[in-house]
Design a protein around this motif. Structure first.
Motif, PDB file in Angstrom:
ATOM      1  N   TYR A 120     -17.909  38.298 -40.883  1.00  0.00           N
ATOM      2  CA  TYR A 120     -18.360  37.602 -41.767  1.00  0.00           C
ATOM      3  C   TYR A 120     -17.533  36.651 -42.328  1.00  0.00           C
ATOM      4  O   TYR A 120     -16.496  36.528 -42.036  1.00  0.00           O
ATOM      5  CB  TYR A 120     -18.715  38.813 -42.928  1.00  0.00           C
ATOM      6  CG  TYR A 120     -19.447  39.801 -42.605  1.00  0.00           C
ATOM      7  CD1 TYR A 120     -21.041  39.862 -42.602  1.00  0.00           C
ATOM      8  CD2 TYR A 120     -19.022  41.065 -42.443  1.00  0.00           C
ATOM      9  CE1 TYR A 120     -21.603  40.935 -42.371  1.00  0.00           C
ATOM     10  CE2 TYR A 120     -19.628  42.336 -41.973  1.00  0.00           C
ATOM     11  CZ  TYR A 120     -20.901  42.075 -42.204  1.00  0.00           C
ATOM     12  OH  TYR A 120     -21.624  43.220 -41.764  1.00  0.00           O
ATOM     13  N   SER A 121     -18.330  35.506 -42.597  1.00  0.00           N
ATOM     14  CA  SER A 121     -17.572  34.382 -43.383  1.00  0.00           C
ATOM     15  C   SER A 121     -17.005  34.605 -44.618  1.00  0.00           C
ATOM     16  O   SER A 121     -17.293  35.791 -45.262  1.00  0.00           O
ATOM     17  CB  SER A 121     -18.358  33.150 -43.592  1.00  0.00           C
ATOM     18  OG  SER A 121     -18.735  32.574 -42.288  1.00  0.00           O
ATOM     19  N   ASN A 122     -15.922  34.054 -45.033  1.00  0.00           N
ATOM     20  CA  ASN A 122     -15.233  34.541 -46.257  1.00  0.00           C
ATOM     21  C   ASN A 122     -16.025  34.437 -47.324  1.00  0.00           C
ATOM     22  O   ASN A 122     -16.458  33.424 -47.867  1.00  0.00           O
ATOM     23  CB  ASN A 122     -13.974  33.717 -46.128  1.00  0.00           C
ATOM     24  CG  ASN A 122     -13.139  34.113 -47.306  1.00  0.00           C
ATOM     25  OD1 ASN A 122     -13.141  34.784 -48.336  1.00  0.00           O
ATOM     26  ND2 ASN A 122     -11.802  33.849 -46.859  1.00  0.00           N
TER      27      ASN A 122
ATOM     28  N   LYS B 245     -15.455  29.266 -43.505  1.00  0.00           N
ATOM     29  CA  LYS B 245     -16.535  29.727 -42.123  1.00  0.00           C
ATOM     30  C   LYS B 245     -15.667  30.045 -40.887  1.00  0.00           C
ATOM     31  O   LYS B 245     -14.673  29.863 -40.607  1.00  0.00           O
ATOM     32  CB  LYS B 245     -17.098  28.044 -41.792  1.00  0.00           C
ATOM     33  CG  LYS B 245     -17.890  28.207 -40.679  1.00  0.00           C
ATOM     34  CD  LYS B 245     -19.216  28.896 -40.454  1.00  0.00           C
ATOM     35  CE  LYS B 245     -19.808  28.683 -39.211  1.00  0.00           C
ATOM     36  NZ  LYS B 245     -20.887  29.707 -38.841  1.00  0.00           N
ATOM     37  N   LEU B 246     -16.148  31.392 -40.437  1.00  0.00           N
ATOM     38  CA  LEU B 246     -15.558  31.643 -39.143  1.00  0.00           C
ATOM     39  C   LEU B 246     -16.846  31.647 -37.949  1.00  0.00           C
ATOM     40  O   LEU B 246     -17.779  31.760 -38.011  1.00  0.00           O
ATOM     41  CB  LEU B 246     -15.423  33.298 -39.326  1.00  0.00           C
ATOM     42  CG  LEU B 246     -14.133  33.538 -39.903  1.00  0.00           C
ATOM     43  CD1 LEU B 246     -13.959  35.072 -40.125  1.00  0.00           C
ATOM     44  CD2 LEU B 246     -12.927  33.134 -39.099  1.00  0.00           C
TER      45      LEU B 246
ATOM     46  N   GLY C 295     -19.323  34.239 -37.085  1.00  0.00           N
ATOM     47  CA  GLY C 295     -19.517  35.188 -38.377  1.00  0.00           C
ATOM     48  C   GLY C 295     -21.105  34.649 -38.912  1.00  0.00           C
ATOM     49  O   GLY C 295     -21.603  33.820 -38.605  1.00  0.00           O
TER      50      GLY C 295
ATOM     51  N   ASP D  29     -22.670  29.166 -43.727  1.00  0.00           N
ATOM     52  CA  ASP D  29     -22.904  30.639 -43.835  1.00  0.00           C
ATOM     53  C   ASP D  29     -22.959  30.929 -45.439  1.00  0.00           C
ATOM     54  O   ASP D  29     -22.846  31.956 -45.886  1.00  0.00           O
ATOM     55  CB  ASP D  29     -22.016  31.487 -43.236  1.00  0.00           C
ATOM     56  CG  ASP D  29     -22.090  31.709 -41.938  1.00  0.00           C
ATOM     57  OD1 ASP D  29     -22.990  31.228 -41.431  1.00  0.00           O
ATOM     58  OD2 ASP D  29     -21.127  32.037 -41.271  1.00  0.00           O
TER      59      ASP D  29
ATOM     60  N   HIS E 135      -8.316  34.039 -44.740  1.00  0.00           N
ATOM     61  CA  HIS E 135      -8.888  35.128 -44.374  1.00  0.00           C
ATOM     62  C   HIS E 135      -8.061  36.390 -44.320  1.00  0.00           C
ATOM     63  O   HIS E 135      -8.356  37.332 -43.802  1.00  0.00           O
ATOM     64  CB  HIS E 135      -9.423  34.988 -42.927  1.00  0.00           C
ATOM     65  CG  HIS E 135     -10.339  33.826 -42.850  1.00  0.00           C
ATOM     66  ND1 HIS E 135     -11.644  33.872 -43.316  1.00  0.00           N
ATOM     67  CD2 HIS E 135     -10.306  32.588 -42.125  1.00  0.00           C
ATOM     68  CE1 HIS E 135     -12.085  32.741 -43.066  1.00  0.00           C
ATOM     69  NE2 HIS E 135     -11.375  31.953 -42.366  1.00  0.00           N
TER      70      HIS E 135
ATOM     71  N   ALA F  90     -12.394  27.113 -38.969  1.00  0.00           N
ATOM     72  CA  ALA F  90     -12.720  28.226 -38.489  1.00  0.00           C
ATOM     73  C   ALA F  90     -11.618  29.029 -37.453  1.00  0.00           C
ATOM     74  O   ALA F  90     -11.701  29.540 -36.378  1.00  0.00           O
ATOM     75  CB  ALA F  90     -14.109  28.189 -37.308  1.00  0.00           C
TER      76      ALA F  90
END
Lengths: 127, 173, 139
Positions: free
Chosen positions: A66-68, A50-51, A54, B41, B111, B104
């Motif tokens: 965008y999240s990963n 999670k970002l 994002g 997400d 990432h 995060a």
């Protein structure tokens, strides 16, 4: 501490699942505990992806962050495989119940023990 | 907040002895987990978890309960040994988790590695999860499909009714 | 078959939409959340819902056992078939770029067939497992 909150929840779920698997003798309860353990692993994978700010990884011109997506792919397949293995475990439990008449671990072990003793006595008598 | 709710459900789940209640609680737990996944997400994963965890596996557990007894026996052992073992594992794991990257953190290694390439959308499929699942990691998904197939075959082998035959293969009863 | 009127009416109303939603999730998986795994599970859930409300005998009329068993294997074979098609057309195993003159179009085609294979297998396995549990009497 607050940066690691998601890990703490993951660990809590993990030890809850572990406790149910070790402490409870009922096979179906054990399987439920195992699936809780599994969900904690899902959380362990998803939380780092999670970002902040994002969105879900569906590309659209309006968004830049965008999240990963990689953990999502891995966990997606893991969930479906998880339910398939859960079904396999349940099938084993049903078969055990049909043969032994119980799904409590202690009673199964006691039955096994008694059968072994009876077999040994039978062999001694034959000898 | 949601995670606290999840924790409460798990605690109740560990203490309840009626297996029917356990199954219903695990369905609730799956729905809560799906909501957490939306917040993280992971919409595809949340969809799967809601359909699989709360739908199919609840039905399967109920089916298995129908074939078995729905009340758990009283535990004969003291729970101290498993409890202390789990707590010790938990303390070790939290100690280890403190060394992981922050929640995060955009600089975290996860990432940086292959994901920027996935997000460039070489195959022009807007849903990156589908693209990675079916195209970039096609071998992986082939393996998973085979595992699902094998599990299905295993269940068939375990639960298929044999044709009644003379000389009973029933084993010990 | 359940006697509950409410359940039967709601079931009749909802089941077509559940099945339709599964197909939507499958064919719209490139653009929105969804894909083969979800579609297969939702499709199976629709049929399981039908079986729970209208009884196993009626469900067997819709989805006979032999059909489910064929689905179970057909999905994996379809997946492997896509891989072999890539091999025959001069690419690597599971290489979608060669499936069409336009590489991007080939990718879309490959992803579609592979997802369809996944959906068929997952749907078949879930249904088969449910049938196995449901048809086994209390031993």
């Amino acid at each position: 501490m607050i940066e690691h909150f998601s890990y703490i929840v993951t660990v809590f779920l993990m030890i809850a699942g572990l406790y149910i698997v070790i402490a409870r003798g009922n096979l179906i309860k054990k399987l439920v505990g195992l699936s809780i353990f599994q969900t904690s692993v899902y959380l362990l994978y998803l939380a780092p992806g999670k970002l902040l700010g994002g969105t879900a990884p569906i590309l659209a011109p309006a968004y830049g962050v965008y999240s990963n997506p990689l953990p999502h792919v891995l966990i997606l397949t893991a969930i479906v495989v998880g339910v398939a293995t859960l079904a396999l475990g349940l099938a084993l439990a049903v078969r055990i119940r049909e043969v032994y008449g119980t799904i409590e671990e202690d009673e199964i072990l006691a039955l096994d023990h008694r059968i072994e003793e009876a077999e040994e006595q039978g062999e001694e008598r034959r000898a | 907040m949601l995670l606290v709710l999840v924790a409460i459900v798990v605690l109740v789940l560990a203490s309840v002895r009626n297996l029917f209640a356990v199954v219903v609680l695990s369905g609730i737990y799956s729905f809560l987990m799906a909501t957490v996944m939306v917040a993280l997400d992971a919409v595809d994963v949340a969809m799967t978890e809601a359909a699989v965890g709360a739908g199919i596996s609840t039905v399967l557990l109920l089916g298995a309960l129908h074939l078995c007894k729905s009340e758990e026996a009283k535990p004969t052992h003291r729970p101290w040994l498993p409890l202390s073992l789990s707590l010790a594992t938990g303390v070790l794991l939290i100690y280890g988790a403190m060394g992981l990257p922050d929640f995060a953190d955009p600089q975290a290694p996860i990432h940086q590695h292959v994901v920027p390439r996935y997000l460039q959308n070489e195959v022009q499929v807007p849903n990156v999860v589908t693209a990675v699942l079916a195209s970039f990691r096609g071998y992986d998904t082939l393996g998973e499909t085979t595992v699902v197939f094998t599990a299905g075959a295993g269940v068939i082998a375990l639960l298929r009714r044999r044709k009644p035959r003379k000389g009973g293969e029933e084993g010990r009863g | 078959m359940t006697k509950d009127l409410l359940l039967r009416v709601i079931g009749k109303l909802l089941i077509p939409f559940i099945l339709l939603f599964a197909l939507y999730v499958m064919f719209h998986g490139d653009y929105g959340p969804g894909g083969g795994f979800q579609a297969g599970v939702i499709f199976a859930a629709g049929i399981v819902f039908y079986a729970l409300i209208f009884g196993m005998d009626n469900a067997r009329k819709v989805m006979p056992d032999w059909l489910v068993e064929i689905l179970l294997a057909a999905g994996v074979l379809l997946y492997i078939g896509v891989g072999l098609a890539g091999l025959l057309l001069g690419g690597n195993f599971l290489d979608y770029f060669v499936l069409d003159a336009d590489p991007i179009h080939g990718q879309h085609r490959g992803i579609f067939w592979v997802e369809l294979g996944v959906m068929i297998t997952v749907c078949g396995v879930m249904l088969k497992i449910f049938y196995m549990f449901a048809s086994r009497g209390r031993g």
